[in-house]
Design a protein around this motif. Sequence first.
Motif, PDB file in Angstrom:
ATOM      1  N   ALA A 105       0.969  -0.986  -0.037  1.00  0.00           N
ATOM      2  CA  ALA A 105       0.105  -0.085   0.020  1.00  0.00           C
ATOM      3  C   ALA A 105       0.989   1.176  -0.040  1.00  0.00           C
ATOM      4  CB  ALA A 105      -0.914  -0.135   1.101  1.00  0.00           C
ATOM      5  N   ALA A 106       0.418   2.043  -0.857  1.00  0.00           N
ATOM      6  CA  ALA A 106       0.883   3.473  -0.830  1.00  0.00           C
ATOM      7  C   ALA A 106       2.471   3.388  -1.220  1.00  0.00           C
ATOM      8  CB  ALA A 106       0.829   4.403   0.383  1.00  0.00           C
ATOM      9  N   LYS A 107       2.978   2.163  -1.879  1.00  0.00           N
ATOM     10  CA  LYS A 107       4.185   2.095  -2.326  1.00  0.00           C
ATOM     11  C   LYS A 107       5.210   1.893  -1.131  1.00  0.00           C
ATOM     12  CE  LYS A 107       3.349   3.920  -7.094  1.00  0.00           C
ATOM     13  NZ  LYS A 107       1.981   4.026  -6.792  1.00  0.00           N
ATOM     14  N   ALA A 108       4.913   1.494  -0.126  1.00  0.00           N
ATOM     15  CA  ALA A 108       5.702   1.423   1.187  1.00  0.00           C
ATOM     16  C   ALA A 108       6.854   0.545   0.676  1.00  0.00           C
ATOM     17  CB  ALA A 108       4.960   0.603   2.191  1.00  0.00           C
ATOM     18  N   PHE A 109       6.910  -0.486   0.033  1.00  0.00           N
ATOM     19  CA  PHE A 109       7.788  -1.449  -0.503  1.00  0.00           C
ATOM     20  C   PHE A 109       8.825  -0.620  -1.244  1.00  0.00           C
ATOM     21  CE2 PHE A 109       4.692  -1.112  -4.121  1.00  0.00           C
ATOM     22  CZ  PHE A 109       5.819  -1.077  -4.971  1.00  0.00           C
ATOM     23  N   TYR A 110       8.401   0.254  -1.843  1.00  0.00           N
ATOM     24  CA  TYR A 110       9.601   1.402  -2.585  1.00  0.00           C
ATOM     25  C   TYR A 110      10.102   2.209  -1.576  1.00  0.00           C
ATOM     26  CZ  TYR A 110      11.188   4.834  -5.926  1.00  0.00           C
ATOM     27  OH  TYR A 110      11.970   5.795  -6.684  1.00  0.00           O
ATOM     28  N   LYS A 115       3.981   1.207   9.574  1.00  0.00           N
ATOM     29  CA  LYS A 115       3.117   2.228  10.146  1.00  0.00           C
ATOM     30  C   LYS A 115       3.784   3.478   9.938  1.00  0.00           C
ATOM     31  CE  LYS A 115       1.359  -0.601  14.290  1.00  0.00           C
ATOM     32  NZ  LYS A 115       1.603  -0.485  15.726  1.00  0.00           N
ATOM     33  N   LEU A 116       5.087   3.729  10.032  1.00  0.00           N
ATOM     34  CA  LEU A 116       5.688   4.838   9.948  1.00  0.00           C
ATOM     35  C   LEU A 116       5.608   5.359   8.374  1.00  0.00           C
ATOM     36  CD1 LEU A 116       7.421   6.966  11.237  1.00  0.00           C
ATOM     37  CD2 LEU A 116       9.306   5.607  10.394  1.00  0.00           C
ATOM     38  N   GLN A 117       5.659   4.364   7.383  1.00  0.00           N
ATOM     39  CA  GLN A 117       5.656   4.609   6.008  1.00  0.00           C
ATOM     40  C   GLN A 117       4.215   4.925   5.651  1.00  0.00           C
ATOM     41  OE1 GLN A 117       7.851   4.879   3.567  1.00  0.00           O
ATOM     42  NE2 GLN A 117       9.330   4.496   5.165  1.00  0.00           N
ATOM     43  N   SER A 118       3.069   4.441   6.337  1.00  0.00           N
ATOM     44  CA  SER A 118       1.739   4.847   6.329  1.00  0.00           C
ATOM     45  C   SER A 118       1.537   6.309   6.594  1.00  0.00           C
ATOM     46  CB  SER A 118       0.903   3.782   7.218  1.00  0.00           C
ATOM     47  OG  SER A 118      -0.492   4.220   6.986  1.00  0.00           O
ATOM     48  N   GLU A 119       2.236   6.813   7.863  1.00  0.00           N
ATOM     49  CA  GLU A 119       2.129   8.040   8.355  1.00  0.00           C
ATOM     50  C   GLU A 119       2.720   8.992   7.394  1.00  0.00           C
ATOM     51  OE1 GLU A 119       3.958   8.078  12.118  1.00  0.00           O
ATOM     52  OE2 GLU A 119       2.373   6.833  13.008  1.00  0.00           O
ATOM     53  N   HIS A 120       3.790   8.596   6.632  1.00  0.00           N
ATOM     54  CA  HIS A 120       4.417   9.636   5.857  1.00  0.00           C
ATOM     55  C   HIS A 120       4.147   9.091   4.218  1.00  0.00           C
ATOM     56  CE1 HIS A 120       6.999  11.211   8.702  1.00  0.00           C
ATOM     57  NE2 HIS A 120       7.012  10.005   9.417  1.00  0.00           N
TER      58      HIS A 120
END
Length: 590
Positions: A119-124, A361-366
């Motif tokens: 989601a939201a390109k968190a892997f990248y 969680k941090l990637q989701s917040e940012h």
Amino acid sequence: MSLKQKLQNAAHVTRQAIGLARPYFVSEEKGKAWGLLIAIIALNLGTVYMLVQLNEWNRVFYDALENKQADVFWQQLWKFCWLAAIYIVIAVYKFYLTQLLQLNWRSWLTRCMLSRWLAAKAFYRLELARFGGGNVPDNPDQRIQEDLNLFTTYTVLLSMGLLNALVTFVSFVGILWGLSGVMEVAAPQVLGGGTWQVSGFMVWMAVLYCLVGTAITFLVGAPQVLLNNRQQQFEANFRHYMIRVREHAEAIALDSGERVEGERLNLRFSDVLGNYLALIRKQKSLIWFTTFFGQAAVVFPFIIAAPRFFSGAIQLGQLMQISSAFGQVSDSLSWIVNNYQDIAAWRATTQRLAGFDESLKLQSEHARDGAELTMGNHVETASLEVDLPQGEVILANAALRVQPGDHVLISGPSGSGKSTLMRVFAGIWPFAKGCVERPQDAMFIPQRPYFPEGTLRDALAYPEPASQYSDAQFLAALNNARLPKLQTRLDESNVWNAVLSGGEQQRLAIARVLLKRPAWVFADEATSAMDNPTEAHVYRQLVQLVDEKHGGLVSIAHRDSVHAFHNRRWTLEPERQRIEATSIGGCAAL
């Protein structure tokens, strides 16, 4: 580390485990999850109940042997048969339902983690943060595939084991207390001498025995938590590097890099072996003690209770019942001793997984970090600043604009940030500020395209389903990209990134664009592996496409041969943090 710090760390890991476990038990599958959990708990209680019955059976059976009561002996044998049968049924279904709960939990948790990772390109973003020197989890593939499996397995087994130990202790401590009677113990002279009347003496001996064993286990086994954590990391690094060798097999073979890669793989494998050797040495020390502890527990109750047996105060049946009850109480109190290695592995896995969860969680917040991206009918930036992950600014206060009908060529020295600017237009670059507007109907072509394993038609239609396009559309796209040989292989399944040459892969990426026919195309050195005539042909196809759709073309290229297909040029000057735009009418700094 002080006892207080150890307790704080244990409490922290427990909170992490609860934080990882809670979502499943409040999810859409909570009914099934709680149903299985309650059933397993009931079966655990049933197991303990059957052990209590077998403990009572011990007394009657051995008394019958001592008193040579043949009728009672055969009666108790039959009783043992049906007690054992019930115990076996409970054990089988407890195993089955426990495995089913682990499987369902792992399935849900894996799907959840995969969804969050993608989601939201968190892997990248996680990869960018890692290469930028950020403190981010390594090897997310291992966290999702292996750590989740270990976490669910250990959590269910250890929690049910702890519950079983508590219930066993509560069930048998009363039995052992009653069988212990009152023991006379000589009091130390410093306390006045004489004798003390100690009730439940065997219970106190079991508690003392297990407290000493647990304390020694903690001292001997403490290093295993860190070693288990490192082992998982080293194993993942070794596997990751082997995957890299497989992915770059041709380049390594052409460079004859087998020796160097072998040395690097052996170096990483040496880390695996070295840490594992240290781990098994610590495990050996722990097994020395736990094996001694377990064997001593067999004879310890006989040693304590023998004087009462030989004095005639108790019979053989009671002695065996005391031994059985003492074993159950000591086993329940020794739960940490008996499961320390699993606890160490569970703790390491929980910490690694909790770190990964926190990063997601941090990637989701940012997720909204980066330039503000909006959709319109042209490309335009305002107050755009583009940075590298290390913080270096390559573009500041840029105001760029591309109108329908424009064909813009982005050029500049290697490493000047051309591809980074393309990522900003795509909306995936988090190290940017300002505003970016671009059309919704757009496609991006990377220099190294990706094709999923499967049929060629699926690779062409990716990420959309192939059913959206007709065979005629597929054939026309392949023909216009000069890939007529692939027209008969639409339903062939293969690893297309491996079987096609670099130029063929780039032409297949162009065919994908020609199949989907977007109005705007952003190409990042999308023809670098093609010969000049083929490159000119596909560029004519792209220009014709965007002009027909009243869109535009933005491309990155180093060859002068592609200049003829563009009417504007942007030259990046990273040392001056700006772009110079050149057109037929002159040039202007942006």
